[in-house]
Design an enzyme around this catalytic site. Structure first.
Site, PDB file in Angstrom:
ATOM      1  N   ASP A  77       2.381  -8.166  -7.650  1.00 48.02           N
ATOM      2  CA  ASP A  77       2.339  -7.986  -6.197  1.00 48.02           C
ATOM      3  C   ASP A  77       3.508  -8.742  -5.578  1.00 48.02           C
ATOM      4  O   ASP A  77       4.568  -8.904  -6.204  1.00 48.02           O
ATOM      5  CB  ASP A  77       0.968  -8.444  -5.664  1.00 48.02           C
ATOM      6  N   ASP A  78       3.339  -9.228  -4.383  1.00 45.40           N
ATOM      7  CA  ASP A  78       4.422  -9.905  -3.661  1.00 45.40           C
ATOM      8  C   ASP A  78       4.892 -11.147  -4.428  1.00 45.40           C
ATOM      9  O   ASP A  78       4.161 -11.685  -5.271  1.00 45.40           O
ATOM     10  CB  ASP A  78       3.886 -10.307  -2.275  1.00 45.40           C
ATOM     11  N   LYS A 150       3.738  -0.449  -5.139  1.00 45.82           N
ATOM     12  CA  LYS A 150       2.914  -0.671  -3.933  1.00 45.82           C
ATOM     13  C   LYS A 150       3.885  -0.961  -2.800  1.00 45.82           C
ATOM     14  O   LYS A 150       4.702  -1.896  -2.897  1.00 45.82           O
ATOM     15  CB  LYS A 150       1.967  -1.856  -4.170  1.00 45.82           C
ATOM     16  N   ASP A 152       4.293  -1.909   0.983  1.00 46.21           N
ATOM     17  CA  ASP A 152       3.444  -2.607   1.954  1.00 46.21           C
ATOM     18  C   ASP A 152       4.135  -2.736   3.315  1.00 46.21           C
ATOM     19  O   ASP A 152       5.208  -3.342   3.419  1.00 46.21           O
ATOM     20  CB  ASP A 152       3.111  -3.995   1.365  1.00 46.21           C
ATOM     21  N   GLY A 189      -4.645   1.274   6.626  1.00 44.67           N
ATOM     22  CA  GLY A 189      -5.452   2.337   7.237  1.00 44.67           C
ATOM     23  C   GLY A 189      -5.082   2.649   8.674  1.00 44.67           C
ATOM     24  O   GLY A 189      -5.849   3.299   9.391  1.00 44.67           O
ATOM     25  N   ARG A 206      -4.046   2.511   1.173  1.00 46.55           N
ATOM     26  CA  ARG A 206      -5.066   1.571   1.627  1.00 46.55           C
ATOM     27  C   ARG A 206      -5.690   2.112   2.900  1.00 46.55           C
ATOM     28  O   ARG A 206      -4.991   2.636   3.764  1.00 46.55           O
ATOM     29  CB  ARG A 206      -4.418   0.209   1.864  1.00 46.55           C
ATOM     30  N   ASP A 210      -7.080  -6.458   4.324  1.00 50.36           N
ATOM     31  CA  ASP A 210      -7.250  -7.099   3.015  1.00 50.36           C
ATOM     32  C   ASP A 210      -8.704  -7.468   2.731  1.00 50.36           C
ATOM     33  O   ASP A 210      -9.401  -8.022   3.583  1.00 50.36           O
ATOM     34  CB  ASP A 210      -6.416  -8.380   2.945  1.00 50.36           C
TER      35      ASP A 210
HETATM   36  C1  GLA Z   1      -0.680  -7.737   2.307  1.00 50.58           C
HETATM   37  C2  GLA Z   1      -1.429  -6.782   1.374  1.00 50.58           C
HETATM   38  C3  GLA Z   1      -2.015  -7.553   0.224  1.00 50.58           C
HETATM   39  C4  GLA Z   1      -0.916  -8.278  -0.530  1.00 50.58           C
HETATM   40  C5  GLA Z   1      -0.131  -9.178   0.422  1.00 50.58           C
HETATM   41  C6  GLA Z   1       1.115  -9.765  -0.238  1.00 50.58           C
HETATM   42  O1  GLA Z   1      -1.532  -8.635   2.928  1.00 50.58           O
HETATM   43  O2  GLA Z   1      -2.428  -6.091   2.070  1.00 50.58           O
HETATM   44  O3  GLA Z   1      -2.726  -6.683  -0.651  1.00 50.58           O
HETATM   45  O4  GLA Z   1      -0.071  -7.326  -1.117  1.00 50.58           O
HETATM   46  O5  GLA Z   1       0.317  -8.451   1.571  1.00 50.58           O
HETATM   47  O6  GLA Z   1       1.877 -10.539   0.614  1.00 50.58           O
END
Ligand code: GLA
Length: 384
Positions: A77-78, A150, A152, A189, A206, A210
């Site tokens: 992820d990030d 992913k 974002d 969403g 999504r 979160d």
């Molecule tokens: C957002 C996403 C999370 C994650 C964080 C990473 O909040 O919704 O799922 O990827 O960023 O910074």
């Protein structure tokens, strides 16, 4: 006669359109035909993630049997990003010294590697996003052997049309690489993404903010998915966010509810726990083959709520063999009986029932099936 001829021509035409539309949707015809399964670093490691953590996750996926159960994507992820060089090429930070080596290692084990970026200038944790570098980044990812992106929203700015264009831009860039890369939209969403997610090449999007590791967050999200079922299908899925199973702040019944609901929703199943320290209980919840088969059923239909009595809910998902997967949920604060009426779930007056968590045939029932369901718990059955 003429009427019948006209209706079959119209039928064929609609079928043709649906096919063309279907092919235009995903990143390649065979991408994510069932909801993607794997692991993502965020829910447990957040920004502290390192290549070593991701490697141990991959090793644990293989040794624990999760890979055989279907979990194949290992997604960073990030917080993997370093800086761009003078040519604008993105490089990983010092915690990820060798992305290609990592993907070679994963591919050698039959796993796939996922990565994360943003259509904005910065990701949610303030690292380099892909704005203005879409094609360059897609090429870099393909060169590293990335199989899943992913994407974002984070710092992106613009109205829904700008957002659609930005997601489409990355979809086109990924397609241009010629590599099959699952495209995961993350914009929480907003703007009814489920209505346009497929048209920008999204394999999943999504549908919510979160998730966190507590029953109220999970239940708010999971039980809030009702009505979205008509937007999901093979190659394009609603994503109610990653799993919290095994992260420690819910009990066994609550994690069973989490898993049962996500499988009935045909949700992507991305485990989010520390796989190197997994209890047998967590592993059993993540890998029950009969429960996972509901999620991965080839019909690709998302389930929905068929009955509710206050905190007691019954959800059903049609399966390819004509049977129904049914979840009996108790969101209340005492053990209570929950009844699924066969007329509500669309099966005949008499049907055979199998308990999927317990892997046990319960016999033939008439009109209804009732089970005592624990506080915040779930019973999951297959009705035929
Ligand atoms: C957002 C996403 C999370 C994650 C964080 C990473 O909040 O919704 O799922 O990827 O960023 O910074």
């Amino acid at each position: 006669m003429v009427h019948r001829l006209v209706s079959s021509i119209v039928g064929l035409w609609i079928f043709g359109l649906a096919l063309v539309g279907g092919f235009a949707f995903a990143q390649g015809n065979d991408t994510a035909l069932t909801p993607p399964m794997g692991w993502n670093s965020w829910n447990h490691f957040a920004c502290n993630v390192t290549a070593a953590d991701v490697r141990s996750a991959a090793d644990a996926i293989v040794s624990s049997g999760m890979k055989s159960a279907g979990y194949v994507y290992v997604n960073i992820d990030d917080c993997w990003q370093g800086k761009r060089d003078a040519q604008g090429v993105i490089h990983p930070n010092e915690k990820f010294p060798d992305m290609k080596g990592l993907s070679d290692y994963f591919h050698g084990q039959g796993l796939k590697l996922g990565i994360y970026s943003s259509p904005g200038p910065k990701t949610c944790a303030e690292h380099e996003g892909s704005l203005g570098h879409e094609e360059q980044d897609a090429e870099t990812y393909a060169g590293w052997g990335i199989d899943y992106l992913k994407y974002d929203y984070c710092s992106f700015q613009g109205d829904v049309q700008a957002q659609i264009a930005a997601y489409k831009k990355m979809h086109n860039a990924l397609e241009k690489t010629g590599r099959s890369i699952v495209f995961s939209l993350c914009q929480y969403g907003m703007d009814r993404v489920w209505t346009w997610g497929p048209s920008v090449g999204g394999n999943l999007w999504r549908t919510t903010g979160d998730i966190s590791d507590d029953y109220s967050s999970m239940a708010y999200i999971g039980f809030g998915q009702n009505g979205l079922e008509r937007f999901a299908g093979p190659g394009h899925w609603n994503d109610p966010d990653m799993l919290e199973v095994g992260n420690g702040k819910m009990n066994k019944d609550e994690y069973r509810t989490h898993m049962s609901l996500w499988c009935i929703l045909a949700a992507p199943l991305l485990a989010g726990n520390d796989l190197s320290k997994m209890t047998p209980e967590t592993l059993a919840i993540l890998t029950n083959p009969e429960v996972l088969a509901v999620d991965q059923d080839s019909l690709g239909a998302q389930g929905h709520r068929v009955a509710q009595e206050g905190p007691l809910e019954v959800w059903a998902k049609p399966l390819a063999d004509g049977s129904k997967a049914v979840g009996l949920f108790n969101r209340g604060e005492s053990v209570m009986p929950v009844t699924a009426y066969f007329r509500d779930i669309g099966v005949g007056e008499s049907a055979s029932v199998r308990d999927l968590w317990e892997k046990r045939d319960l016999g033939v029932f008439k009109v209804r099936f009732t089970a005592q369901v624990p506080v915040h718990g779930a019973v999951m059955i297959k009705v035929k």
